[in-house]
Write a protein that holds these residues in place. Structure first.
Motif, PDB file in Angstrom:
ATOM      1  N   GLY A  36       0.741  -1.256  -0.014  1.00 28.49           N
ATOM      2  CA  GLY A  36       0.184  -0.140  -0.255  1.00 28.49           C
ATOM      3  C   GLY A  36       0.785   1.430   0.023  1.00 28.49           C
ATOM      4  N   SER A  37       2.504   1.435   0.018  1.00 29.73           N
ATOM      5  CA  SER A  37       3.089   2.136   0.022  1.00 29.73           C
ATOM      6  C   SER A  37       3.200   2.580  -1.389  1.00 29.73           C
ATOM      7  CB  SER A  37       4.246   1.907   0.609  1.00 29.73           C
ATOM      8  OG  SER A  37       5.214   2.815   0.644  1.00 29.73           O
ATOM      9  N   LYS A  38       2.653   3.866  -1.590  1.00 29.41           N
ATOM     10  CA  LYS A  38       2.983   5.006  -2.030  1.00 29.41           C
ATOM     11  C   LYS A  38       4.170   5.587  -2.885  1.00 29.41           C
ATOM     12  CE  LYS A  38      -1.312   5.448  -3.357  1.00 29.41           C
ATOM     13  NZ  LYS A  38      -2.120   4.808  -3.988  1.00 29.41           N
ATOM     14  N   LYS A  39       5.616   4.761  -2.234  1.00 23.57           N
ATOM     15  CA  LYS A  39       6.776   5.343  -2.302  1.00 23.57           C
ATOM     16  C   LYS A  39       7.198   4.931  -3.839  1.00 23.57           C
ATOM     17  CE  LYS A  39       9.205   4.849   2.240  1.00 23.57           C
ATOM     18  NZ  LYS A  39      10.166   4.491   2.787  1.00 23.57           N
ATOM     19  N   SER A  40       8.121   6.154  -3.742  1.00 24.71           N
ATOM     20  CA  SER A  40       8.728   5.585  -5.623  1.00 24.71           C
ATOM     21  C   SER A  40      10.404   5.577  -5.674  1.00 24.71           C
ATOM     22  CB  SER A  40       8.465   6.862  -6.331  1.00 24.71           C
ATOM     23  OG  SER A  40       9.242   8.389  -5.928  1.00 24.71           O
ATOM     24  N   ALA A  41      10.162   4.211  -5.292  1.00 24.24           N
ATOM     25  CA  ALA A  41      11.229   3.726  -4.846  1.00 24.24           C
ATOM     26  C   ALA A  41      11.395   2.786  -5.980  1.00 24.24           C
ATOM     27  CB  ALA A  41      12.443   4.179  -3.631  1.00 24.24           C
ATOM     28  N   THR A  42      12.573   1.498  -5.854  1.00 23.58           N
ATOM     29  CA  THR A  42      12.608  -0.008  -6.073  1.00 23.58           C
ATOM     30  C   THR A  42      12.513   0.017  -5.219  1.00 23.58           C
ATOM     31  OG1 THR A  42      12.984  -1.522  -7.850  1.00 23.58           O
ATOM     32  CG2 THR A  42      14.937   0.471  -7.006  1.00 23.58           C
TER      33      THR A  42
END
Length: 140
Positions: A36-42
């Motif tokens: 559910g996280s919206k972090k823009s990371a891989t």
């Protein structure tokens, strides 16, 4: 073995840091995969899935060319799972292999041979569970 090339990448900060390739082409933020996280990371699993799927698709197409099997395109999706194990953590992989324009039998045979050729498959053999699933469309 005769080396063909070497690639390098450096990670700083682990799963909440950054990884950069030696030439700077790959330069990505890393983050823990939180549902559910919206972090823009891989994350390392996505990077492994990207490498494995690209390598396996190349191996599949090499095998098809060498066997003279023409197809209408292929794609490989690698599902990489981070599992909790009794002694730490372990990866498992499911490879979803689509080969267009061939029979189910040909698709399965191409994937079976590609699994013996692909450097990622060879590196993971006996180390992690890898399951290969094949499918086709527009069977020849």
């Amino acid at each position: 073995m005769k080396p063909m090339f070497t690639s390098s990448a450096t990670a700083v900060g682990g799963r909440d840091g950054r990884v950069v390739s030696e030439d700077g082409v790959l330069d990505v933020a890393l983050a823990m995969p939180v549902p559910g996280s919206k972090k823009s990371a891989t994350n390392p699993e996505q990077l492994f899935a990207a490498g494995y799927s690209a390598c396996f698709d190349s191996a599949l197409n090499l095998v098809a060319r060498k066997q003279g099997i023409k197809h209408d395109g292929s794609e490989v999706t690698a599902h990489v799972t981070l599992n909790e194990a009794a002694d730490g953590f372990a990866l498992s992989v499911e490879l979803d292999v689509l080969v267009r324009g061939v029979s189910e039998e040909q698709a399965a045979e191409l994937a079976k041979i590609a699994h013996t050729v692909c450097p990622y498959s060879r590196a993971t053999a006996g180390n992690i569970q890898v399951d290969v699933f094949t499918r086709t469309t527009d069977a020849a």
